[in-house]
Design a protein around this motif. Structure first.
Motif, mmCIF file in Angstrom:
data_model
loop_
_atom_site.group_PDB
_atom_site.id
_atom_site.type_symbol
_atom_site.label_atom_id
_atom_site.label_comp_id
_atom_site.label_asym_id
_atom_site.label_seq_id
_atom_site.Cartn_x
_atom_site.Cartn_y
_atom_site.Cartn_z
ATOM 1 N N MET A 27 0.836 -1.206 0.000
ATOM 2 C CA MET A 27 0.000 0.000 0.000
ATOM 3 C C MET A 27 0.871 1.256 0.000
ATOM 4 S SD MET A 27 -3.115 -0.870 2.614
ATOM 5 C CE MET A 27 -1.991 -1.252 3.977
ATOM 6 N N ASP A 28 0.531 2.197 -0.868
ATOM 7 C CA ASP A 28 1.255 3.453 -0.964
ATOM 8 C C ASP A 28 0.513 4.500 -0.132
ATOM 9 O OD1 ASP A 28 2.333 5.929 -1.693
ATOM 10 O OD2 ASP A 28 2.900 5.194 -3.674
ATOM 11 N N ASN A 29 1.130 4.876 0.987
ATOM 12 C CA ASN A 29 0.481 5.822 1.900
ATOM 13 C C ASN A 29 0.097 7.133 1.216
ATOM 14 O OD1 ASN A 29 1.129 3.821 3.678
ATOM 15 N ND2 ASN A 29 2.045 5.179 5.215
ATOM 16 N N LYS A 30 1.002 7.657 0.388
ATOM 17 C CA LYS A 30 0.741 8.949 -0.251
ATOM 18 C C LYS A 30 -0.398 8.862 -1.252
ATOM 19 C CE LYS A 30 5.238 11.136 0.398
ATOM 20 N NZ LYS A 30 6.371 11.844 -0.254
ATOM 21 N N GLN A 31 -0.463 7.762 -1.995
ATOM 22 C CA GLN A 31 -1.545 7.593 -2.955
ATOM 23 C C GLN A 31 -2.892 7.468 -2.244
ATOM 24 O OE1 GLN A 31 -1.528 7.830 -6.285
ATOM 25 N NE2 GLN A 31 0.639 8.395 -6.128
ATOM 26 N N ILE A 32 -2.894 6.720 -1.142
ATOM 27 C CA ILE A 32 -4.121 6.586 -0.352
ATOM 28 C C ILE A 32 -4.526 7.947 0.216
ATOM 29 C CG2 ILE A 32 -5.113 5.587 1.753
ATOM 30 C CD1 ILE A 32 -3.431 3.080 1.208
ATOM 31 N N GLY A 33 -3.529 8.698 0.681
ATOM 32 C CA GLY A 33 -3.800 10.032 1.226
ATOM 33 C C GLY A 33 -4.406 10.957 0.178
ATOM 34 N N LYS A 34 -3.852 10.921 -1.034
ATOM 35 C CA LYS A 34 -4.394 11.748 -2.124
ATOM 36 C C LYS A 34 -5.819 11.325 -2.469
ATOM 37 C CE LYS A 34 0.027 12.869 -4.347
ATOM 38 N NZ LYS A 34 0.854 12.685 -5.575
ATOM 39 N N PHE A 35 -6.053 10.020 -2.428
ATOM 40 C CA PHE A 35 -7.393 9.510 -2.734
ATOM 41 C C PHE A 35 -8.404 9.975 -1.689
ATOM 42 C CE2 PHE A 35 -10.667 6.204 -2.355
ATOM 43 C CZ PHE A 35 -11.155 6.188 -3.657
ATOM 44 N N ILE A 36 -8.026 9.885 -0.412
ATOM 45 C CA ILE A 36 -8.916 10.337 0.668
ATOM 46 C C ILE A 36 -9.206 11.831 0.523
ATOM 47 C CG2 ILE A 36 -9.087 10.714 3.162
ATOM 48 C CD1 ILE A 36 -7.481 8.123 3.546
ATOM 49 N N SER A 37 -8.161 12.609 0.220
ATOM 50 C CA SER A 37 -8.329 14.049 0.038
ATOM 51 C C SER A 37 -9.271 14.345 -1.132
ATOM 52 C CB SER A 37 -6.969 14.700 -0.216
ATOM 53 O OG SER A 37 -7.116 16.082 -0.484
ATOM 54 N N LYS A 38 -9.081 13.636 -2.224
ATOM 55 C CA LYS A 38 -9.910 13.830 -3.414
ATOM 56 C C LYS A 38 -11.377 13.515 -3.129
ATOM 57 C CE LYS A 38 -10.275 12.162 -8.201
ATOM 58 N NZ LYS A 38 -9.685 11.249 -9.215
ATOM 59 N N MET A 39 -11.610 12.410 -2.451
ATOM 60 C CA MET A 39 -12.980 12.016 -2.141
ATOM 61 C C MET A 39 -13.622 12.965 -1.130
ATOM 62 S SD MET A 39 -13.410 9.618 -4.189
ATOM 63 C CE MET A 39 -15.103 9.437 -3.667
ATOM 64 N N ARG A 40 -12.820 13.424 -0.177
ATOM 65 C CA ARG A 40 -13.338 14.381 0.816
ATOM 66 C C ARG A 40 -13.815 15.652 0.128
ATOM 67 N NH1 ARG A 40 -11.048 18.710 2.759
ATOM 68 N NH2 ARG A 40 -8.920 18.110 2.158
ATOM 69 N N LYS A 41 -13.003 16.170 -0.782
ATOM 70 C CA LYS A 41 -13.365 17.400 -1.492
ATOM 71 C C LYS A 41 -14.562 17.194 -2.407
ATOM 72 C CE LYS A 41 -8.704 19.337 -1.328
ATOM 73 N NZ LYS A 41 -7.488 19.717 -2.102
ATOM 74 N N SER A 42 -14.679 15.990 -2.962
ATOM 75 C CA SER A 42 -15.833 15.715 -3.825
ATOM 76 C C SER A 42 -17.139 15.724 -3.033
ATOM 77 C CB SER A 42 -15.662 14.370 -4.539
ATOM 78 O OG SER A 42 -15.857 13.284 -3.654
ATOM 79 N N LYS A 43 -17.025 15.480 -1.727
ATOM 80 C CA LYS A 43 -18.194 15.493 -0.844
ATOM 81 C C LYS A 43 -18.395 16.860 -0.185
ATOM 82 C CE LYS A 43 -19.383 11.183 -1.332
ATOM 83 N NZ LYS A 43 -20.681 10.823 -1.957
ATOM 84 N N GLU A 44 -17.549 17.832 -0.600
ATOM 85 C CA GLU A 44 -17.616 19.197 -0.058
ATOM 86 C C GLU A 44 -17.412 19.209 1.458
ATOM 87 O OE1 GLU A 44 -20.960 21.490 -1.317
ATOM 88 O OE2 GLU A 44 -20.986 20.606 -3.311
ATOM 89 N N LEU A 45 -16.465 18.414 1.915
ATOM 90 C CA LEU A 45 -16.141 18.347 3.335
ATOM 91 C C LEU A 45 -14.769 18.946 3.586
ATOM 92 C CD1 LEU A 45 -17.243 14.667 4.141
ATOM 93 C CD2 LEU A 45 -18.447 16.754 4.804
ATOM 94 N N THR A 46 -14.640 19.697 4.655
ATOM 95 C CA THR A 46 -13.327 20.148 5.091
ATOM 96 C C THR A 46 -12.707 19.045 5.948
ATOM 97 O OG1 THR A 46 -14.173 21.172 7.112
ATOM 98 C CG2 THR A 46 -14.133 22.538 5.123
ATOM 99 N N GLN A 47 -11.437 19.192 6.259
ATOM 100 C CA GLN A 47 -10.785 18.208 7.127
ATOM 101 C C GLN A 47 -11.450 18.175 8.498
ATOM 102 O OE1 GLN A 47 -6.560 19.037 7.184
ATOM 103 N NE2 GLN A 47 -6.221 17.991 5.231
ATOM 104 N N ASN A 48 -11.837 19.336 8.997
ATOM 105 C CA ASN A 48 -12.504 19.399 10.302
ATOM 106 C C ASN A 48 -13.846 18.677 10.274
ATOM 107 O OD1 ASN A 48 -10.538 20.836 11.686
ATOM 108 N ND2 ASN A 48 -11.337 22.814 11.051
#
Length: 228
Positions: free
Chosen positions: A1-22
């Motif tokens: 598993m590539d941590n950075k790729q997973i991180g980018k994927f989580i970030s991408k999906m979060r933004k697609s749901k219009e969610l901030t990190q908080n």
């Protein structure tokens, strides 16, 4: 598993749901620093958190671990829809802000100029105080509405893009709002100096200078961020 790729994927999906990190962190009952570590590749979600994370992001656990959607077209459609929705909200908020700030400035300016020529005593009537307070409240609310709607764009755009989209609108909202502030200052000065037309001329001159400064700043901002 590539941590950075997973991180980018989580970030991408979060933004697609219009969610901030908080907001994502609140839904998962974790800290926003934990979400930040996931998205930068410094850590991975615990096994116990993965199912809930997948549900919030609208994906499967396997898709998170593989850092890709099985149906890539699904996210594209959602991203386009979210982008259009946020842009529409931003433009609507801008128009509402202009209207509210314009109303506040007209009400406040008329109130201060009328009071300046009619009353020698500062805040002579309770109506003068009420109108000034309403005008100030409208301007504060209008500005907050615009800047919050602009900040909301950070879920789909980088900072540079947001600046390019909003700087001209921000200057316009500011120039509408500053009319009341200038007349309020003139009213205060008039109470001590009684110069009447001289103060209005000076205020108008300052307003023209501020317009010129906004134009100059617009050119610099456009030149700086258009080339990045």
């Amino acid at each position: 598993m590539d941590n950075k790729q997973i991180g980018k994927f989580i970030s991408k999906m979060r933004k697609s749901k219009e969610l901030t990190q908080n907001e994502l962190a609140d839904k998962l009952n974790i800290s926003n620093k934990t979400v930040s570590k996931w998205e930068t590749g410094e850590g991975l979600p615990d096994i116990s958190v993965l199912p809930k994370l997948a549900k919030v992001l609208g994906v499967t656990v396997d898709e998170i671990l593989n850092a890709e959607l099985k149906d890539e077209a699904r996210i594209k459609v959602e991203e386009v829809a979210n982008e259009k929705n946020l842009l529409n909200i931003f433009h609507i908020c801008f128009l509402i802000s202009c209207f509210i700030c314009g109303f506040g400035s007209l009400l406040g300016s008329f109130n201060e100029i009328y009071s300046m020529f009619s009353f020698k005593v500062l805040f002579y009537t309770h109506w003068e105080i009420i109108f000034a307070a309403v005008a100030f409240g409208c301007i504060v609310f209008g500005n907050l509405l615009f800047y919050i709607s602009a900040l909301r764009l950070n879920v789909i755009y980088p900072k540079e893009k947001i600046i390019l989209l909003s700087y001209k609108k921000a200057f316009l909202v500011f120039m509408i709002s500053i009319v009341f502030i200038l007349t309020f200052i003139i009213r205060i000065i008039d109470h001590y100096l009684w110069l009447y037309y001289t103060e209005l001329m000076i205020g108008s001159f300052i307003y023209v200078i501020m317009i010129v400064l906004c134009i100059v700043l617009s050119k610099k901002i456009e030149k700086k961020y258009s080339n990045e």
